[in-house]
Scaffold this motif. Sequence first.
Motif, PDB file in Angstrom:
ATOM      1  N   LYS A 111       7.562  -3.623  -7.086  1.00 15.97           N
ATOM      2  CA  LYS A 111       6.511  -4.548  -6.663  1.00 15.97           C
ATOM      3  C   LYS A 111       6.817  -5.973  -7.128  1.00 15.97           C
ATOM      4  N   HIS A 112       7.271  -6.130  -8.370  1.00 19.23           N
ATOM      5  CA  HIS A 112       7.599  -7.466  -8.877  1.00 19.23           C
ATOM      6  C   HIS A 112       8.777  -8.077  -8.119  1.00 19.23           C
ATOM      7  N   VAL A 113       9.780  -7.268  -7.831  1.00 16.69           N
ATOM      8  CA  VAL A 113      10.931  -7.763  -7.072  1.00 16.69           C
ATOM      9  C   VAL A 113      10.478  -8.199  -5.679  1.00 16.69           C
ATOM     10  N   TYR A 114       9.689  -7.361  -5.033  1.00 13.96           N
ATOM     11  CA  TYR A 114       9.212  -7.686  -3.685  1.00 13.96           C
ATOM     12  C   TYR A 114       8.372  -8.959  -3.702  1.00 13.96           C
ATOM     13  N   ASP A 115       7.465  -9.067  -4.664  1.00 11.32           N
ATOM     14  CA  ASP A 115       6.644 -10.273  -4.787  1.00 11.32           C
ATOM     15  C   ASP A 115       7.514 -11.510  -4.998  1.00 11.32           C
ATOM     16  N   GLU A 131       0.831  -1.208   0.000  1.00 18.28           N
ATOM     17  CA  GLU A 131       0.000   0.000   0.000  1.00 18.28           C
ATOM     18  C   GLU A 131       0.864   1.256   0.000  1.00 18.28           C
ATOM     19  N   ARG A 132       1.953   1.232   0.749  1.00 14.19           N
ATOM     20  CA  ARG A 132       2.864   2.379   0.741  1.00 14.19           C
ATOM     21  C   ARG A 132       3.411   2.616  -0.658  1.00 14.19           C
ATOM     22  N   LEU A 133       3.858   1.546  -1.300  1.00 15.29           N
ATOM     23  CA  LEU A 133       4.402   1.680  -2.656  1.00 15.29           C
ATOM     24  C   LEU A 133       3.340   2.206  -3.613  1.00 15.29           C
ATOM     25  N   LEU A 134       2.126   1.704  -3.490  1.00 15.33           N
ATOM     26  CA  LEU A 134       1.038   2.159  -4.351  1.00 15.33           C
ATOM     27  C   LEU A 134       0.776   3.647  -4.139  1.00 15.33           C
ATOM     28  N   LEU A 179       7.846   6.636 -10.146  1.00 12.12           N
ATOM     29  CA  LEU A 179       7.236   6.444 -11.454  1.00 12.12           C
ATOM     30  C   LEU A 179       6.507   5.103 -11.521  1.00 12.12           C
ATOM     31  N   GLU A 180       5.555   5.017 -12.434  1.00 12.04           N
ATOM     32  CA  GLU A 180       4.811   3.770 -12.651  1.00 12.04           C
ATOM     33  C   GLU A 180       5.763   2.611 -12.950  1.00 12.04           C
ATOM     34  N   SER A 181       6.764   2.860 -13.798  1.00 14.31           N
ATOM     35  CA  SER A 181       7.716   1.796 -14.148  1.00 14.31           C
ATOM     36  C   SER A 181       8.513   1.348 -12.926  1.00 14.31           C
ATOM     37  N   SER A 182       8.931   2.295 -12.093  1.00 13.56           N
ATOM     38  CA  SER A 182       9.663   1.946 -10.871  1.00 13.56           C
ATOM     39  C   SER A 182       8.774   1.190  -9.900  1.00 13.56           C
ATOM     40  N   TYR A 183       7.542   1.662  -9.770  1.00 15.03           N
ATOM     41  CA  TYR A 183       6.584   0.984  -8.895  1.00 15.03           C
ATOM     42  C   TYR A 183       6.400  -0.467  -9.326  1.00 15.03           C
TER      43      TYR A 183
END
Length: 109
Positions: free
Chosen positions: A43-47, A23-26, A35-39
């Motif tokens: 998110k993919h790395v964290y997942d 939620e923080r990242l979002l 940026l959307e690309s960084s987000y």
Amino acid sequence: LPIVSFARIYALKHNIENTNTWERLLQLNEKGIILESSYNEIKHVYDFLMQMRLNTQSAAMDNNLEPGNSVSRSSLTNIETALLKNSLNQISDIQKKIIYDFMGGVNPS
């Protein structure tokens, strides 16, 4: 931990009260702080890392071992190893952003 810390630091800086990392990242993305690309990359790395951790803990429990947070590199497939290397590169970029934004680009070492 670096991704959790990144989300926490920037949430504090930008008055985001949510305590959930996703939620923080979002919210950081929605506010235009990342940026959307960084987000999406973060998110993919964290997942990926959380899934790897869960798989390792599940395997330990299946073998009556104490689940932990360490992942044995020898247990990874070639694809997982490549994804892990990519993930670590992304974490390095996150750490550089923190240094730049909070220390004026000065390397602390």
